[in-house]
Design an enzyme around this catalytic site. Structure first.
Site, PDB file in Angstrom:
ATOM      1  N   TYR A  15      39.747 -53.968  71.497  1.00 16.31           N
ATOM      2  CA  TYR A  15      40.422 -55.049  72.222  1.00 16.31           C
ATOM      3  C   TYR A  15      40.697 -54.659  73.672  1.00 16.31           C
ATOM      4  O   TYR A  15      40.390 -55.399  74.611  1.00 16.31           O
ATOM      5  CB  TYR A  15      41.726 -55.397  71.503  1.00 16.31           C
ATOM      6  CG  TYR A  15      42.542 -56.476  72.177  1.00 16.31           C
ATOM      7  CD1 TYR A  15      42.228 -57.821  72.007  1.00 16.31           C
ATOM      8  CD2 TYR A  15      43.639 -56.153  72.984  1.00 16.31           C
ATOM      9  CE1 TYR A  15      42.978 -58.815  72.619  1.00 16.31           C
ATOM     10  CE2 TYR A  15      44.395 -57.135  73.599  1.00 16.31           C
ATOM     11  CZ  TYR A  15      44.056 -58.471  73.418  1.00 16.31           C
ATOM     12  OH  TYR A  15      44.803 -59.438  74.032  1.00 16.31           O
ATOM     13  N   SER A  31      44.904 -59.275  79.823  1.00 13.98           N
ATOM     14  CA  SER A  31      46.000 -58.697  79.054  1.00 13.98           C
ATOM     15  C   SER A  31      46.591 -57.522  79.807  1.00 13.98           C
ATOM     16  O   SER A  31      45.916 -56.870  80.614  1.00 13.98           O
ATOM     17  CB  SER A  31      45.491 -58.216  77.687  1.00 13.98           C
ATOM     18  OG  SER A  31      46.476 -57.458  76.998  1.00 13.98           O
TER      19      SER A  31
END
Length: 679
Positions: free
Chosen positions: A569, A556
């Site tokens: 996350y 990400s």
């Protein structure tokens, strides 16, 4: 426009015959019908023949798969036929007999159909018919089985001369309904489509009955002590382990996809004393050995042998097989022969475990195995009433390295970039993983759709084209056992794994003070720990195959960019990002490349965003959830929304063959987020 009535009847007959594997093997045999149509040039009637063209399968034959030829021109070729030594020249002449444009390329068997004086002709490869055709005293047995109704034709390579031979046999035996072609198959004919089909089925079923009633009880010899089939769970576990090694061996010349078969037919054959002798004789029908090679590699150890000993012996036998195949090629090749296509086996038989078959894609590998099942049935029938006596090795070579066969191979389309590669994608039941699975299959890969949601995985595998393209596995990436089972399923379905995409994930989006230890542990268990476990098993599998491979992490933008309310996350994405670098450094010596992709703002189609992440991120930014995709787009340099297919395109860019010297790389797929530029 509807097909001509004769063509329509021919297609229906072909479908009925091709639907039953007792009648013919996949893509084997051909059927024809003769009739008249209006000549668009003269307006008069013209005699035509519709015949299954080169390639294709009777069970799924369509009108474009038929070649349509003018009968007068086809039969006029007998006047210019230069003789058996130059009969291959006649294949090119068939093009000058075509009626109109379109349709299929006429096959080598076209003469058999056109020269026989019958309105309808079937040429088929039934196991029962080939058993008689490959029996040591096949001519005598054919007479005993059929009397004058079916005539023996000695072996001759398919071609124009065989067509002349069969035409002469029919003319000399007006009461005959067909013939058995030595070493090959059967041909039957009739005045109508119904009569021809009935005659074909009579030949096939009569041969079946004859073999059953006359055959001895143990055609493969006595049971071989210690070679009984392992219990199913143990058998398939061992098969999954051996598949990796065997696929690596079978891919020395060209990468191959695998197929595994542990049917009773295979296991019974390998559990009797005569299987080594019969396997060494090889297959006979041209359709068989063109796909299976002239003989298989057979392991000569019992199924209870230690796995290390089995692996060592397989390596020895593989080296011997390659030497023997090379010698076979050199014995028979001439200066005009095509180059040797590879010396690895297409069929590997492991007593007590099953059969491994190989090809350029899953369908080819599966069909090769099906053809060897046909060969086992042929051996059983021939040995039951006589002795199995396939055609001579030199004749096999003439067909395997036939110029016409080489021309057929050259006409095949170029392989897709990911052809022969087997991919396992985690989290592939939805969102980015689903898009990746679709792209990989579109580029030629076989895909294992791995997802914790079994229903989603099954649905995606179905979308991708079913078991020749994709299989579904249920896997929780926090479970070492389930991960191992997923890779074992891949080994049994396709032979192994070459490309792994770590995509499975969740997102816990909370401020630091609201993030619990359970949130942290769950986030890291699924993504950091899960991708580690998947990569570890992938590395074990790829090293066992010895074929290199690719591992791709879907990380990400958050792995390098710090945003608010996202501690769990983003931290686990950073963990994954560094796994890419660590594994690239460790696995490079094994030819395994490890790379990552850093997406951002993938809202539409995303499972994570649909699961609540989108609502929480929208609240963080003070916007409505349905505005989130546009919000992310507007903060990028390109002002474009990122979609799952854009991430899939990056996976293909890394694995499609152009970046062969790239490892340890992270590719941003974020439409340009300057704060996340890699430094």
């Amino acid at each position: 426009m509807a097909p001509h009535s004769e063509a329509a009847a021919l297609l229906a007959r072909s479908h009925r015959l091709g639907a039953d594997p007792r009648n013919t093997n996949y893509a084997g045999g051909n059927t024809s019908a003769k009739g008249t149509a209006t000549d668009p040039v003269t307006g008069g009637e013209v005699a035509l023949m519709w015949v299954k063209g080169s390639g294709g399968d009777l069970g799924t034959l369509t009108e474009p798969g038929l070649a349509v030829l003018r009968l007068d021109r086809l039969r006029a070729l007998t006047e210019v036929y230069p003789g058996v030594e130059r009969e291959d020249e006649m294949v090119a002449a068939f093009d000058y007999c075509l009626h109109g444009k379109g349709g299929a390329t006429p096959s080598i068997d076209t003469a058999m159909h056109g020269l026989v004086d019958a309105a309808h002709v079937d040429h088929l490869h039934p196991d029962s018919g080939i058993a008689l055709a490959c029996a040591a005293d096949g001519e005598k047995l054919t007479a005993e089985c059929f009397g004058e109704k079916v005539v023996w034709v000695p072996w001759r390579r398919p071609g124009f001369q065989l067509g002349l031979d069969i035409a002469a046999v029919k003319a000399a035996h007006p009461r005959a309904i067909g013939c058995v072609l030595g070493g090959h198959g059967i041909t039957a004919w009739g005045d109508s489509a119904e009569e021809c089909e009935a005659n074909s089925l009579f030949v096939i079923r009569t041969a079946e009955t004859f073999l059953a009633e006359r055959g001895k009880a143990q055609p493969f010899g006595a049971p071989l002590q210690g070679y009984e089939a392992l219990p199913e769970a143990e058998r398939r576990s061992r098969a999954a382990e051996l598949a990796l090694l065997i696929r690596g061996l079978a891919s020395q010349d060209h990468p191959q996809v695998g197929h595994f078969d542990d049917s009773d037919t295979v296991l019974d054959f390998l559990s009797h004393t005569e299987h080594p002798r019969l396997a060494a004789l090889g297959t006979s029908c041209p359709d068989h050995f063109l796909r299976t090679k002239i003989r298989p590699l057979v392991l000569d150890l019992p199924p209870t042998a230690e796995l290390d000993a089995v692996a060592a012996r397989l390596r020895e036998l593989h080296a011997d097989y390659r030497d023997a195949y090379t010698a076979y090629y050199r014995r028979h090749a001439t200066e005009h022969s095509p180059a040797m296509r590879g010396a690895d086996p297409a069929i590997v038989l492991v007593p007590g475990v099953g059969m491994f078959s190989y090809g350029k894609d899953k369908q080819t590998a599966r069909v090769a195995g099906e053809f060897y099942l046909n060969a086992i049935n042929v051996m059983r029938g021939a040995e039951a009433v006589s002795a199995y006596a396939p055609i001579e090795e030199a004749e096999k070579f003439r067909i395997e390295y036939w110029d016409l066969e080489e021309a057929k191979l050259r006409r095949m389309p170029a392989p897709k970039p990911l052809a022969t590669r087997v991919a396992l994608v985690t989290g592939a039941g939805s969102g980015i993983g689903k898009a990746i699975a679709h792209r990989l299959v579109a580029e030629g890969a076989c895909v294992v759709v791995a997802d914790i949601d079994t229903d989603n995985a099954v649905a995606v595998a179905g979308e991708l084209g079913g078991p020749d393209k994709a299989v579904a596995v249920s896997v929780d990436v926090t479970s070492e056992e389930q991960i191992a089972q997923a890779f074992a399923a891949a080994a049994l379905a396709f032979g192994g794994v070459d490309l792994v995409v770590n995509n499975a994930g969740i997102s816990v989006s909370k401020p630091l003070l609201e993030t619990t230890a359970q949130d942290w542990d769950r986030q890291h268990a699924i993504m950091a720990r899960g991708s580690f476990l998947v990569s570890r098993e992938a590395a074990r599998v790829m090293r066992a195959q010895g074929l290199g491979g690719d591992i791709v992490y879907i990380t990400s933008k958050n792995s390098v960019f710090a945003g608010p309310n996202n501690i769990a996350y983003s931290a686990t994405k950073a963990d994954q990002a560094h796994q890419v670098r660590l594994l690239a450094a460790e696995l490079g010596e094994h030819g395994i490349r490890v790379n990552g992709i850093n997406p951002d703002g993938v809202v539409r189609g995303s499972g994570i965003f649909a699961g609540g992440w989108g609502a929480r991120r929208a609240a963080t930014y003070g916007i409505e959830e349905d505005e989130l995709g546009e919000f992310y787009a507007q903060r990028t340099l390109l002002k474009r929304e990122v979609l799952p297919q854009h991430v899939a395109a990056a996976v293909f860019a890394l694995t499609g063959g152009d970046l062969t010297h790239t490892t340890g790389l992270h590719i941003p797929v974020d439409a340009g987020v300057a704060a996340a530029f890699l430094r």
